[in-house]
Design an enzyme around this catalytic site. Structure first.
Site, PDB file in Angstrom:
ATOM      1  N   VAL A   1      -7.826 -11.305  13.059  1.00 61.72           N
ATOM      2  CA  VAL A   1      -7.766  -9.978  12.452  1.00 61.72           C
ATOM      3  C   VAL A   1      -7.280  -8.943  13.462  1.00 61.72           C
ATOM      4  O   VAL A   1      -6.835  -7.860  13.093  1.00 61.72           O
ATOM      5  CB  VAL A   1      -9.140  -9.586  11.872  1.00 61.72           C
TER       6      VAL A   1
ATOM      7  N   ASN B   1      -1.008  -7.633   8.220  1.00 61.58           N
ATOM      8  CA  ASN B   1      -1.476  -6.580   7.305  1.00 61.58           C
ATOM      9  C   ASN B   1      -2.329  -7.206   6.210  1.00 61.58           C
ATOM     10  O   ASN B   1      -2.018  -7.148   5.031  1.00 61.58           O
ATOM     11  CB  ASN B   1      -0.304  -5.806   6.698  1.00 61.58           C
TER      12      ASN B   1
ATOM     13  N   GLU C   1      -5.692   4.816  13.707  1.00 55.71           N
ATOM     14  CA  GLU C   1      -6.637   3.914  14.373  1.00 55.71           C
ATOM     15  C   GLU C   1      -7.304   4.500  15.611  1.00 55.71           C
ATOM     16  O   GLU C   1      -8.243   3.893  16.138  1.00 55.71           O
ATOM     17  CB  GLU C   1      -5.968   2.578  14.729  1.00 55.71           C
TER      18      GLU C   1
ATOM     19  N   HIS D   1      -0.561   1.359  16.093  1.00 54.37           N
ATOM     20  CA  HIS D   1      -0.798   0.151  16.892  1.00 54.37           C
ATOM     21  C   HIS D   1       0.296  -0.005  17.953  1.00 54.37           C
ATOM     22  O   HIS D   1       1.009  -1.010  18.013  1.00 54.37           O
ATOM     23  CB  HIS D   1      -0.843  -1.086  15.985  1.00 54.37           C
TER      24      HIS D   1
ATOM     25  N   LYS E   1       1.669   1.732   7.218  1.00 52.41           N
ATOM     26  CA  LYS E   1       2.004   0.893   8.364  1.00 52.41           C
ATOM     27  C   LYS E   1       2.898   1.638   9.347  1.00 52.41           C
ATOM     28  O   LYS E   1       3.512   2.662   9.035  1.00 52.41           O
ATOM     29  CB  LYS E   1       2.711  -0.389   7.892  1.00 52.41           C
TER      30      LYS E   1
ATOM     31  N   ASP F   1      -2.836  -7.023  14.854  1.00 51.05           N
ATOM     32  CA  ASP F   1      -2.139  -5.737  14.939  1.00 51.05           C
ATOM     33  C   ASP F   1      -2.177  -5.167  16.354  1.00 51.05           C
ATOM     34  O   ASP F   1      -1.304  -4.382  16.739  1.00 51.05           O
ATOM     35  CB  ASP F   1      -2.761  -4.724  13.983  1.00 51.05           C
TER      36      ASP F   1
ATOM     37  N   ARG G   1       0.834  -1.194   0.000  1.00 52.59           N
ATOM     38  CA  ARG G   1       0.000   0.000   0.000  1.00 52.59           C
ATOM     39  C   ARG G   1       0.878   1.257   0.000  1.00 52.59           C
ATOM     40  O   ARG G   1       2.084   1.185   0.201  1.00 52.59           O
ATOM     41  CB  ARG G   1      -0.922  -0.011   1.230  1.00 52.59           C
TER      42      ARG G   1
ATOM     43  N   VAL H   1      -1.884 -12.984   9.722  1.00 50.69           N
ATOM     44  CA  VAL H   1      -1.171 -11.989   8.926  1.00 50.69           C
ATOM     45  C   VAL H   1      -1.479 -10.595   9.470  1.00 50.69           C
ATOM     46  O   VAL H   1      -2.640 -10.217   9.634  1.00 50.69           O
ATOM     47  CB  VAL H   1      -1.567 -12.086   7.440  1.00 50.69           C
TER      48      VAL H   1
ATOM     49  N   TYR I   1      -0.887   4.437  10.556  1.00 53.17           N
ATOM     50  CA  TYR I   1      -1.278   3.471  11.580  1.00 53.17           C
ATOM     51  C   TYR I   1      -0.070   3.242  12.486  1.00 53.17           C
ATOM     52  O   TYR I   1       1.067   3.118  12.013  1.00 53.17           O
ATOM     53  CB  TYR I   1      -1.685   2.134  10.947  1.00 53.17           C
TER      54      TYR I   1
END
Length: 372
Positions: free
Chosen positions: A267, A300, A118, A96, A75, A270, A15, A298, A94
């Protein structure tokens, strides 16, 4: 303001922080945009696309970080990136931070202003910059689970949608938020039997209405989780506490009551994951097996669809990013929802859930501001 967009360097991340369309909007607002060479290629955007939008192309990431006032990413920064951040520079991405003490310490040391997608809120109490990636992740989680269920991928060899005379997969979704709703609707659409565990009764009513009663809803409790785990072929962890570590809902001991070859998709990875046995994986090596249960964790998931994800993310982040570029940190004073995105400022943690999760002190951001 000078706005920089480095190429994402986290493994399997394609991305990009700004699409050419978004870059053009920044330029129209009178800002300069510098994009690292090749930053958009993974999402299908060429350097020429950015030049047409009015951006300039930087030869490397070091130049992007050194020459710009605000860095826009997707990220969380990796070590080499947070070491390039400096005092007074704005980072918009993001983060996290709750499960990541190393990154947190790096951002504190940099003394930058780190604004996390987020934790930005809206007037309805939602998380508008997390929502688009939650939508993508919820849908990808179902595709990934269906693929992982196949025998050659380590699953039990079950066809997700079944065939006439043979039952489809039973999918348990933990949490009925944006991720959970998208996962439930996608799984239902692919023919699975779907159960959502949720604690909000109004949300359960909404799910029931939106799915015409085709998705089973149950109030989430320890007993309900344990009961549904024995029946599930797929479990999708979709719980979220904004800015904080995800609660652990499935313990190691629970794996023993699950079907051999069943699939866990976390999900929430993160934010530390909602399964005790979760650990981050990548698209290159997405799964591992514990006690006969396949784990897909995963970190991402939306990175698998970088074009869709980048465009959806930019649609949401653009007004907030423009506000930061137009007004600098004064944009936080003008907008309390954007202010909630501020996680680190001038070497101090300014988001309470992050401070609590890491056992560090919290500083009111406006108090830190006054001392700058």
């Amino acid at each position: 303001m000078r706005v920089g967009v480095p190429k994402e360097i986290k493994k399997n991340e394609h991305r990009v922080g700004l699409t050419p369309t978004a870059a053009r909007e920044y330029v129209a607002h009178g800002h300069s945009v510098s994009v690292e060479q090749g930053a958009g290629l993974g999402a299908g955007f060429t350097d020429g696309d950015y030049k047409k939008a009015g951006a300039t192309i930087a030869p490397n990431a070091a130049t992007v970080f050194a020459e710009n006032d605000m860095i826009v990413k997707v990220k969380e920064p990796q070590k080499v990136e947070w070491e390039r951040l400096r005092e007074g520079q704005i980072l918009f991405t993001y983060l996290h931070l709750a499960p990541d003490p190393e990154q947190t310490k790096g951002l504190i040391a940099s003394k930058c202003a780190a604004v996390a997608y987020e934790t930005v809120t809206d007037a309805r109490g939602g998380l508008p910059l997390l929502a688009p990636m939650s939508e993508v992740a919820g849908r990808i989680a179902v595709f990934s689970a269906a693929e992982t269920l196949l025998k050659h991928n380590g699953g039990m060899g079950l066809l997700f949608c079944g065939v006439p005379g043979v039952a489809p997969a039973r999918v348990l979704v933990l949490g009925g938020g944006v991720v959970g709703m998208n996962a439930a609707r996608m799984a239902m659409g692919l023919g699975a039997e779907v159960v959502v565990l949720e604690r909000s009764i109004p949300r359960m009513r909404e799910i029931d209405e939106l799915t015409g009663g085709r998705v089973i809803t149950r109030f989430s409790s320890i007993a309900a989780i344990e009961d549904e785990l024995t029946k599930a072929d797929v479990v999708i962890g979709a719980v979220l506490v904004p800015g904080a570590e995800a609660p652990t809902l499935v313990k190691r001991e629970h794996l023993k009551i699950m079907k051999p070859g069943s699939v866990l998709v976390d999900v929430a990875i993160d934010q530390g994951g909602c399964f005790e046995t979760s650990k981050p994986t990548t698209h290159a090596d997405p799964t591992y097996v514990i006690d006969g249960v396949v784990h897909y964790c995963v970190a991402n998931m939306p990175g698998a669809a970088p074009r869709t994800s980048s465009e959806a993310l930019n649609n949401a982040t653009l007004p907030f990013g423009l506000a930061l570029a137009d007004k600098g940190l004064d944009a936080l004073k003008a907008d309390p929802h954007l202010a909630r995105g501020l996680n680190v400022l001038n070497g101090e943690i300014t988001y309470p859930a992050v401070a609590k999760a890491l056992g560090l002190s919290f500083s009111d951001p406006f108090g830190v501001w006054a001392g700058r």
